[in-house]
Scaffold this active site. Structure first.
Site, PDB file in Angstrom:
ATOM      1  N   SER A   1      -6.322   6.821  -0.635  1.00 62.21           N
ATOM      2  CA  SER A   1      -6.671   5.547  -1.273  1.00 62.21           C
ATOM      3  C   SER A   1      -8.159   5.267  -1.129  1.00 62.21           C
ATOM      4  O   SER A   1      -8.725   5.394  -0.044  1.00 62.21           O
ATOM      5  CB  SER A   1      -5.885   4.401  -0.642  1.00 62.21           C
ATOM      6  OG  SER A   1      -4.501   4.657  -0.677  1.00 62.21           O
TER       7      SER A   1
ATOM      8  N   GLN B   1      -4.663   0.112  -7.480  1.00 61.32           N
ATOM      9  CA  GLN B   1      -5.281   0.996  -6.494  1.00 61.32           C
ATOM     10  C   GLN B   1      -5.825   2.238  -7.193  1.00 61.32           C
ATOM     11  O   GLN B   1      -5.199   2.775  -8.101  1.00 61.32           O
ATOM     12  CB  GLN B   1      -4.262   1.426  -5.448  1.00 61.32           C
ATOM     13  CG  GLN B   1      -4.830   2.240  -4.298  1.00 61.32           C
ATOM     14  CD  GLN B   1      -3.792   2.478  -3.217  1.00 61.32           C
ATOM     15  OE1 GLN B   1      -3.049   3.437  -3.282  1.00 61.32           O
ATOM     16  NE2 GLN B   1      -3.756   1.591  -2.215  1.00 61.32           N
TER      17      GLN B   1
ATOM     18  N   ASP C   1       0.816  -1.215   0.000  1.00 61.55           N
ATOM     19  CA  ASP C   1       0.000   0.000   0.000  1.00 61.55           C
ATOM     20  C   ASP C   1       0.847   1.262   0.000  1.00 61.55           C
ATOM     21  O   ASP C   1       0.351   2.339  -0.333  1.00 61.55           O
ATOM     22  CB  ASP C   1      -0.929  -0.002   1.224  1.00 61.55           C
ATOM     23  CG  ASP C   1      -1.919   1.142   1.205  1.00 61.55           C
ATOM     24  OD1 ASP C   1      -2.636   1.281   0.202  1.00 61.55           O
ATOM     25  OD2 ASP C   1      -1.975   1.905   2.190  1.00 61.55           O
TER      26      ASP C   1
END
Length: 301
Positions: free
Chosen positions: A242, A292, A218
């Site tokens: 995100s 993402q 991430d």
């Protein structure tokens, strides 16, 4: 592919913000219910998304016997607070001879802040290929840590960069040519960086290594979408956050070893930017794929 040389030569580990034992601190509180630590405070001021990914995946694993994860798709629903523990509820959607599927929801104070759909699969004989090549980059020992770059170029950098990246981070990270996007606005929405978690040497379970890789995946993924448009980090003028995260595990790996995350953004529009990533080990094996979408906003000052 690893190039022959680079300007830096140092492989000493740097401290990170999150201890491995704390990332993996997920304990059962009831049938298919678990709790985890929310982690250290960071420059964003909320729970790091990678912690939610790692702990939700681990909570799902605790309800699946032996099977490794093959993929997950997750959504960040609301910001989490670092002064509250995280509660995880697991829903068992499928259990078959070779597959298991789980939905894991993270809550704080009774409010859902995150949800994940995860699939687990028993490895089996099948077809094998890799149609993805690692970019040509210097080896990690020849690439400076981001903190070193920030210290050496502080006079040229915007304050948001020195504020966000001068201290310990979630992972050890060595970006390839960070001056290309911290000191300029290139047209290509892409960047690569080496990363590792030195503390993972104590983790023997390969499934826990998957959780740690989810944690690391991430960090710095979605920011590639901002590179052609704005300084790719949160500041008083720019917000990037995100919205979701997907990951596919292709081959096992150990997170104390250096891996390269090559990220690129094929599209941005309507306030959202999509980034896809490929994680390689230093031998060029494709370990995992990531994706993402981020919300990107210029803030009024």
């Amino acid at each position: 592919m690893i190039a022959a040389d680079g300007p830096f030569h140092d492989d000493r580990p740097l401290p990170t913000r999150d201890a491995i034992s704390d990332i993996l601190d997920v304990t059962q509180t009831g049938p298919d219910r678990f709790t985890g630590s929310a982690g250290a405070h960071n420059h964003i001021g909320s729970v790091f998304g990678g912690r939610l990914l790692a702990q939700a995946l681990l909570a799902g694993m605790k309800t699946v016997e032996a099977l490794p994860a093959s993929s997950f798709h997750a959504y960040f629903l609301a910001a989490g607070r670092t002064d509250r523990r995280l509660d995880y509820q697991v829903a068992r959607l499928r259990d078959s001879r070779r597959f298991a599927n789980r939905q894991i929801t993270a809550c704080q104070d009774g409010r859902a802040i995150f949800t994940m759909m995860a699939e687990f699969h028993a490895p089996e004989e099948g077809f094998v290929h890799q149609n993805a090549a690692m970019p040509v980059v210097p080896p990690p020992e020849r690439v400076a840590p981001i903190q070193h770059f920030v210290r050496e170029r502080a006079a040229e950098l915007e304050q948001a960069v020195t504020h966000n990246f001068a201290a310990a981070l979630a992972i050890e990270m060595r970006p390839i040519a960070p001056e290309d996007y911290f000191l300029a606005r290139p047209t290509e929405a892409a960047r690569s960086f080496w990363f590792r978690q030195s503390g993972a040497t104590t983790v023997e379970d390969s499934r826990l290594q998957q959780c740690l890789l989810a944690f690391a995946s991430d960090y710095w993924l979605g920011g590639a979408a901002a590179i052609p448009h704005f300084l790719p980090t949160n500041s008083g003028e720019f917000l990037i956050t995100s919205m979701d995260h997907a990951m596919w595990f292709h081959r096992p790996a150990r997170c104390e070893a250096w891996m390269l995350h090559h990220t690129s953004s094929p599209s941005a529009g309507d306030g959202l930017g999509l980034t896809t990533g490929r994680i390689f080990d230093r031998d060029g094996r494709l370990i995992a794929s990531t994706a993402q979408e981020c919300l990107m906003r210029r803030l009024r000052t």
